[in-house]
Design a protein around this motif. Structure first.
Motif, PDB file in Angstrom:
ATOM      1  N   CYS A   1       0.813  -1.213   0.000  1.00 50.56           N
ATOM      2  CA  CYS A   1       0.000   0.000   0.000  1.00 50.56           C
ATOM      3  C   CYS A   1       0.850   1.268   0.000  1.00 50.56           C
ATOM      4  CB  CYS A   1      -0.918   0.024   1.223  1.00 50.56           C
ATOM      5  SG  CYS A   1      -2.243  -1.188   1.167  1.00 50.56           S
ATOM      6  N   LEU A   2       2.110   1.176   0.467  1.00 45.58           N
ATOM      7  CA  LEU A   2       2.937   2.371   0.600  1.00 45.58           C
ATOM      8  C   LEU A   2       3.797   2.644  -0.621  1.00 45.58           C
ATOM      9  CD1 LEU A   2       4.103   1.988   4.334  1.00 45.58           C
ATOM     10  CD2 LEU A   2       2.194   3.328   3.414  1.00 45.58           C
ATOM     11  N   CYS A   3       4.237   1.575  -1.301  1.00 43.92           N
ATOM     12  CA  CYS A   3       5.105   1.798  -2.462  1.00 43.92           C
ATOM     13  C   CYS A   3       4.561   1.172  -3.744  1.00 43.92           C
ATOM     14  CB  CYS A   3       6.510   1.263  -2.192  1.00 43.92           C
ATOM     15  SG  CYS A   3       6.609  -0.540  -2.103  1.00 43.92           S
ATOM     16  N   SER A   4       3.646   0.237  -3.649  1.00 44.34           N
ATOM     17  CA  SER A   4       3.018  -0.442  -4.796  1.00 44.34           C
ATOM     18  C   SER A   4       4.018  -1.177  -5.677  1.00 44.34           C
ATOM     19  CB  SER A   4       2.236   0.566  -5.658  1.00 44.34           C
ATOM     20  OG  SER A   4       1.248   1.222  -4.889  1.00 44.34           O
ATOM     21  N   ALA A   5       5.215  -1.447  -5.156  1.00 45.51           N
ATOM     22  CA  ALA A   5       6.252  -2.061  -5.981  1.00 45.51           C
ATOM     23  C   ALA A   5       6.459  -3.537  -5.683  1.00 45.51           C
ATOM     24  CB  ALA A   5       7.575  -1.317  -5.804  1.00 45.51           C
ATOM     25  N   TYR A   6       6.221  -3.948  -4.443  1.00 47.27           N
ATOM     26  CA  TYR A   6       6.481  -5.327  -4.047  1.00 47.27           C
ATOM     27  C   TYR A   6       5.296  -5.878  -3.260  1.00 47.27           C
ATOM     28  CZ  TYR A   6      11.322  -4.207  -5.253  1.00 47.27           C
ATOM     29  OH  TYR A   6      12.452  -3.817  -5.916  1.00 47.27           O
ATOM     30  N   MET A   7       5.324  -7.197  -3.050  1.00 43.16           N
ATOM     31  CA  MET A   7       4.268  -7.828  -2.273  1.00 43.16           C
ATOM     32  C   MET A   7       4.317  -7.333  -0.827  1.00 43.16           C
ATOM     33  SD  MET A   7       3.552 -11.900  -1.558  1.00 43.16           S
ATOM     34  CE  MET A   7       3.117 -12.228  -3.271  1.00 43.16           C
ATOM     35  N   GLU A   8       3.144  -7.087  -0.281  1.00 38.42           N
ATOM     36  CA  GLU A   8       3.065  -6.521   1.062  1.00 38.42           C
ATOM     37  C   GLU A   8       3.128  -7.620   2.116  1.00 38.42           C
ATOM     38  OE1 GLU A   8       0.284  -3.064   2.304  1.00 38.42           O
ATOM     39  OE2 GLU A   8      -0.559  -4.873   3.239  1.00 38.42           O
ATOM     40  N   THR A   9       4.344  -7.987   2.480  1.00 41.73           N
ATOM     41  CA  THR A   9       4.574  -8.888   3.615  1.00 41.73           C
ATOM     42  C   THR A   9       4.979  -8.047   4.817  1.00 41.73           C
ATOM     43  OG1 THR A   9       6.909  -9.160   3.054  1.00 41.73           O
ATOM     44  CG2 THR A   9       5.344 -10.722   2.063  1.00 41.73           C
ATOM     45  N   ARG A  10       5.105  -8.684   5.963  1.00 40.01           N
ATOM     46  CA  ARG A  10       5.505  -7.935   7.154  1.00 40.01           C
ATOM     47  C   ARG A  10       6.894  -7.335   6.988  1.00 40.01           C
ATOM     48  NH1 ARG A  10       7.120 -11.116  12.575  1.00 40.01           N
ATOM     49  NH2 ARG A  10       8.689 -11.824  11.076  1.00 40.01           N
TER      50      ARG A  10
ATOM     51  N   ALA B   1      11.238   2.131  18.213  1.00 38.76           N
ATOM     52  CA  ALA B   1      10.853   1.077  17.275  1.00 38.76           C
ATOM     53  C   ALA B   1       9.351   0.811  17.334  1.00 38.76           C
ATOM     54  CB  ALA B   1      11.629  -0.205  17.581  1.00 38.76           C
ATOM     55  N   GLN B   2       8.790   0.757  18.540  1.00 36.67           N
ATOM     56  CA  GLN B   2       7.357   0.492  18.661  1.00 36.67           C
ATOM     57  C   GLN B   2       6.538   1.636  18.080  1.00 36.67           C
ATOM     58  OE1 GLN B   2       5.954  -0.739  22.493  1.00 36.67           O
ATOM     59  NE2 GLN B   2       7.295  -2.529  22.582  1.00 36.67           N
ATOM     60  N   SER B   3       6.997   2.868  18.298  1.00 36.42           N
ATOM     61  CA  SER B   3       6.284   4.028  17.748  1.00 36.42           C
ATOM     62  C   SER B   3       6.336   4.031  16.226  1.00 36.42           C
ATOM     63  CB  SER B   3       6.880   5.316  18.315  1.00 36.42           C
ATOM     64  OG  SER B   3       6.174   6.442  17.846  1.00 36.42           O
ATOM     65  N   ILE B   4       7.503   3.708  15.674  1.00 36.89           N
ATOM     66  CA  ILE B   4       7.653   3.679  14.208  1.00 36.89           C
ATOM     67  C   ILE B   4       6.752   2.613  13.604  1.00 36.89           C
ATOM     68  CG2 ILE B   4       9.278   3.180  12.334  1.00 36.89           C
ATOM     69  CD1 ILE B   4      11.479   4.364  14.174  1.00 36.89           C
ATOM     70  N   LEU B   5       6.777   1.408  14.177  1.00 35.53           N
ATOM     71  CA  LEU B   5       5.966   0.317  13.644  1.00 35.53           C
ATOM     72  C   LEU B   5       4.474   0.647  13.725  1.00 35.53           C
ATOM     73  CD1 LEU B   5       7.866  -2.747  15.146  1.00 35.53           C
ATOM     74  CD2 LEU B   5       7.869  -1.996  12.765  1.00 35.53           C
ATOM     75  N   TYR B   6       4.069   1.258  14.823  1.00 36.77           N
ATOM     76  CA  TYR B   6       2.652   1.603  14.970  1.00 36.77           C
ATOM     77  C   TYR B   6       2.220   2.613  13.915  1.00 36.77           C
ATOM     78  CZ  TYR B   6      -1.633   3.674  16.742  1.00 36.77           C
ATOM     79  OH  TYR B   6      -2.922   4.153  16.850  1.00 36.77           O
ATOM     80  N   HIS B   7       3.018   3.664  13.726  1.00 33.71           N
ATOM     81  CA  HIS B   7       2.607   4.720  12.802  1.00 33.71           C
ATOM     82  C   HIS B   7       2.789   4.311  11.337  1.00 33.71           C
ATOM     83  CE1 HIS B   7       1.493   7.810  15.667  1.00 33.71           C
ATOM     84  NE2 HIS B   7       2.536   7.455  16.408  1.00 33.71           N
ATOM     85  N   LEU B   8       3.702   3.396  11.062  1.00 34.62           N
ATOM     86  CA  LEU B   8       3.777   2.850   9.702  1.00 34.62           C
ATOM     87  C   LEU B   8       2.525   2.027   9.396  1.00 34.62           C
ATOM     88  CD1 LEU B   8       7.523   1.731   9.356  1.00 34.62           C
ATOM     89  CD2 LEU B   8       6.370   3.561   8.100  1.00 34.62           C
ATOM     90  N   TRP B   9       2.097   1.231  10.353  1.00 33.79           N
ATOM     91  CA  TRP B   9       0.879   0.438  10.153  1.00 33.79           C
ATOM     92  C   TRP B   9      -0.338   1.355  10.043  1.00 33.79           C
ATOM     93  CZ3 TRP B   9      -0.502  -3.938   8.311  1.00 33.79           C
ATOM     94  CH2 TRP B   9      -1.766  -4.478   8.583  1.00 33.79           C
ATOM     95  N   LYS B  10      -0.373   2.399  10.845  1.00 37.79           N
ATOM     96  CA  LYS B  10      -1.485   3.343  10.788  1.00 37.79           C
ATOM     97  C   LYS B  10      -1.517   4.054   9.442  1.00 37.79           C
ATOM     98  CE  LYS B  10      -3.512   7.302  13.233  1.00 37.79           C
ATOM     99  NZ  LYS B  10      -3.360   8.244  14.377  1.00 37.79           N
ATOM    100  N   GLN B  11      -0.348   4.442   8.927  1.00 39.87           N
ATOM    101  CA  GLN B  11      -0.294   5.098   7.620  1.00 39.87           C
ATOM    102  C   GLN B  11      -0.684   4.138   6.507  1.00 39.87           C
ATOM    103  OE1 GLN B  11      -0.185   7.985   6.534  1.00 39.87           O
ATOM    104  NE2 GLN B  11       0.259   7.660   4.362  1.00 39.87           N
ATOM    105  N   ARG B  12      -0.279   2.900   6.632  1.00 42.88           N
ATOM    106  CA  ARG B  12      -0.674   1.890   5.645  1.00 42.88           C
ATOM    107  C   ARG B  12      -2.200   1.794   5.587  1.00 42.88           C
ATOM    108  NH1 ARG B  12      -3.848  -3.027   6.016  1.00 42.88           N
ATOM    109  NH2 ARG B  12      -3.148  -4.431   4.357  1.00 42.88           N
ATOM    110  N   ASN B  13      -2.852   1.737   6.757  1.00 46.25           N
ATOM    111  CA  ASN B  13      -4.310   1.671   6.796  1.00 46.25           C
ATOM    112  C   ASN B  13      -4.952   2.962   6.302  1.00 46.25           C
ATOM    113  OD1 ASN B  13      -4.279  -0.937   7.822  1.00 46.25           O
ATOM    114  ND2 ASN B  13      -4.296  -0.252   9.950  1.00 46.25           N
ATOM    115  N   ASN B  14      -4.296   4.076   6.546  1.00 41.96           N
ATOM    116  CA  ASN B  14      -4.801   5.369   6.069  1.00 41.96           C
ATOM    117  C   ASN B  14      -4.817   5.417   4.542  1.00 41.96           C
ATOM    118  OD1 ASN B  14      -5.953   7.730   6.932  1.00 41.96           O
ATOM    119  ND2 ASN B  14      -4.026   8.822   7.224  1.00 41.96           N
ATOM    120  N   VAL B  15      -3.772   4.860   3.948  1.00 43.50           N
ATOM    121  CA  VAL B  15      -3.715   4.820   2.482  1.00 43.50           C
ATOM    122  C   VAL B  15      -4.765   3.858   1.937  1.00 43.50           C
ATOM    123  CG1 VAL B  15      -2.272   4.184   0.506  1.00 43.50           C
ATOM    124  CG2 VAL B  15      -1.283   5.453   2.415  1.00 43.50           C
ATOM    125  N   LEU B  16      -4.885   2.707   2.572  1.00 44.16           N
ATOM    126  CA  LEU B  16      -5.790   1.675   2.083  1.00 44.16           C
ATOM    127  C   LEU B  16      -7.253   2.083   2.207  1.00 44.16           C
ATOM    128  CD1 LEU B  16      -6.246  -1.235   1.054  1.00 44.16           C
ATOM    129  CD2 LEU B  16      -6.147  -1.989   3.440  1.00 44.16           C
TER     130      LEU B  16
END
Length: 339
Positions: A220-229, A283-298
């Motif tokens: 969802c963030l780069c549209s270039a590769y498969m979205e795995t963890r 690290a926990q803050s980064i992971l949380y906000h990356l996941w939140k941004q991913r959902n925001n895009v989706l």
């Protein structure tokens, strides 16, 4: 679970010397001189008494008889030998084979001259006979029988709720990354997100597709590769930019993380300029906000640049450290974060 502990305590009262009204009443009207192990569940019993009877097999693990004169200890049901309950050890036909009635006490299996049981007809019965030759016959003892409450940590003459709870509580192996997820001062929502991510249970597109759902698998963030963890949080160009902006002063690795184990290894690291606590929070803050941004895009089709995500994380880190500035390990974290 605590309901079981409470019921086991009541079960123990029946074997102990307790003179409580509950114990005395149940010994007189429910036991009536019989062994608790031989009673049957009946619709005429109270719900509480039947529930107690259902826990007898569990109670056998804790109630340990100390053989004295044998007048109280059940020959077949009490675990007065190293073999545990003899009815389970020798089988249902053993009372007939050894000529000891099912409801007998240990003293009733003795005579004035010693043990009064039939010759062994199986290897297990032979083991019992061999053991009985090593202990004194209860006929010659004047000491009354007694019971102890036996847990894995200790054996004592009274019920111990704490140790019983520890024995009953289901246990799982300690997870190697648990100290990186759950720690004092963490933000609960971030820790929970980190826990789910560490278990690889976040519903990434690759995971959804593996369930057979007809969804695209592109990130969802780069549209270039498969979205795995690993890709979403570590390898994606968008995520890499966020990591670079956030941990540039926290001794980042020469090469950005490519696997989850590399990320955990970096978080576990410790140095004067980048203590492990600061790495965990970041690290926990980064992971949380990356996941939140991913959902925001989706879901909302809102795309924020990495710099905007960094500002959100930076503000959260400052607020977190400020709110905990009175704690010992948070005293100098602000200077190290803003360095």
């Amino acid at each position: 679970m605590w309901n079981k502990v409470l019921c086991l305590r009541f079960l123990w009262l029946l074997f102990s010397d307790s003179e409580s009204l509950w114990a005395v009443w149940n010994r007189r009207y429910n036991l009536q001189g019989k062994s608790l192990w031989t009673l049957e569940i009946s619709t005429s019993n109270s719900w509480t008494w039947n529930h107690l009877l259902k826990l007898r097999e569990l109670g056998m693990q804790f109630v340990k008889p100390i053989l004295g004169n044998g007048h109280s200890v059940s020959f077949w049901y009490d675990a007065w030998t190293p073999f545990g309950s003899l009815i389970n050890f020798l089988g249902q036909h053993a009372p007939r084979q050894l000529r000891v009635p099912l409801h007998s006490t240990v003293s009733e299996a003795c005579s004035s001259s010693g043990w009064n049981i039939a010759s062994p007809r199986s290897n297990r019965a032979l083991e019992l006979h061999t053991y009985l030759t090593t202990i004194p016959c209860p006929t010659f003892s004047e000491v009354p029988d007694s019971y102890t409450w036996c847990t894995t940590s200790r054996e004592e003459p009274k019920f111990n709720a704490s140790n019983t709870w520890q024995d009953l509580r289901p246990r799982e192996p300690i997870q190697t990354a648990s100290d990186l997820i759950w720690f004092k001062g963490a933000i609960p929502r971030n820790s929970f997100n980190m826990w789910v991510a560490n278990m690889n249970r976040l519903p990434t597109r690759a995971r959804l597709a593996s369930w057979g759902l007809p969804v695209p698998t592109a990130c969802c963030l780069c549209s270039a590769y498969m979205e795995t963890r690993e890709h979403l949080f570590l390898s994606c160009s968008y995520s890499t930019s966020v990591w670079g902006l956030c941990i540039g002063t926290l001794n980042p690795p020469p090469r950005m993380f490519s696997t989850w184990s590399e990320l955990l290894s970096w978080i576990r690291g410790n140095s004067p300029s980048a203590p492990s606590l600061l790495r965990k929070l970041a690290a926990q803050s980064i992971l949380y906000h990356l996941w939140k941004q991913r959902n925001n895009v989706l879901h909302n089709h809102i795309v924020l640049p990495p710099e905007a995500i960094f500002r959100i994380i930076d503000k959260e880190m400052r607020n977190t450290i400020t709110a905990r500035r009175g704690r010992k390990h948070f005293l100098d974290l602000m200077a190290k974060w803003m360095r």
